[in-house]
Write a protein that holds these residues in place. Structure first.
Motif, short mmCIF file in Angstrom:
data_model
loop_
_atom_site.label_atom_id
_atom_site.label_comp_id
_atom_site.label_asym_id
_atom_site.label_seq_id
_atom_site.Cartn_x
_atom_site.Cartn_y
_atom_site.Cartn_z
N GLY A 248 0.81 -1.21 0.00
CA GLY A 248 0.00 0.00 0.00
C GLY A 248 0.84 1.26 0.00
O GLY A 248 2.07 1.21 -0.11
N LEU A 249 0.16 2.40 0.13
CA LEU A 249 0.82 3.70 0.18
C LEU A 249 1.00 4.14 1.62
O LEU A 249 0.10 3.96 2.45
N TYR A 250 2.14 4.76 1.89
CA TYR A 250 2.45 5.27 3.22
C TYR A 250 3.04 6.66 3.09
O TYR A 250 3.62 7.01 2.06
N PHE A 251 2.88 7.46 4.13
CA PHE A 251 3.47 8.79 4.18
C PHE A 251 4.63 8.76 5.16
O PHE A 251 4.48 8.31 6.29
N VAL A 252 5.78 9.24 4.71
CA VAL A 252 6.96 9.31 5.56
C VAL A 252 7.21 10.79 5.85
O VAL A 252 7.42 11.59 4.94
N LYS A 253 7.16 11.14 7.13
CA LYS A 253 7.35 12.52 7.55
C LYS A 253 8.68 12.64 8.29
O LYS A 253 8.96 11.87 9.21
N LEU A 254 9.52 13.57 7.86
CA LEU A 254 10.77 13.89 8.53
C LEU A 254 10.57 15.24 9.19
O LEU A 254 10.27 16.22 8.51
N LYS A 255 10.70 15.29 10.52
CA LYS A 255 10.45 16.52 11.25
C LYS A 255 11.66 16.84 12.12
O LYS A 255 12.15 16.00 12.85
N SER A 256 12.12 18.09 12.00
CA SER A 256 13.22 18.57 12.83
C SER A 256 12.94 20.02 13.17
O SER A 256 12.94 20.89 12.28
#
Length: 79
Positions: free
Chosen positions: A58-66
């Motif tokens: 499936g589709l996934y969202f990868v969030k990089l937060k700094s």
């Protein structure tokens, strides 16, 4: 983020500057939290491998937060 589509591991490369903390958060396609990985004291270009063997196709969202910075990319898992 590569490879895309992925089946076992995704690689994330980023540069947040000197001595920054970061979170890599993976959400499913309906916004449910799947993984939250904390990274401390990142400096310069950093590479992180994330095991995605436990994720379904499936589709996934990868969030990089700094700090105040947030980046979001979509990744496809196919096995």
């Amino acid at each position: 983020i590569y490879p895309n589509p992925a089946n076992e591991v995704i690689n994330i490369e980023f540069d947040l500057g000197n001595n920054s903390n970061a979170d890599i958060i993976i959400y499913n396609s309906i916004g449910g939290l799947i993984k939250n990985i904390k990274i401390k004291n990142v400096g310069g270009v950093t590479s992180k491998k994330i095991d995605v063997n436990d994720l379904s196709n499936g589709l996934y969202f990868v969030k990089l937060k700094s700090g105040e910075k947030t980046y979001i990319k979509t990744i496809s898992i196919t096995k």
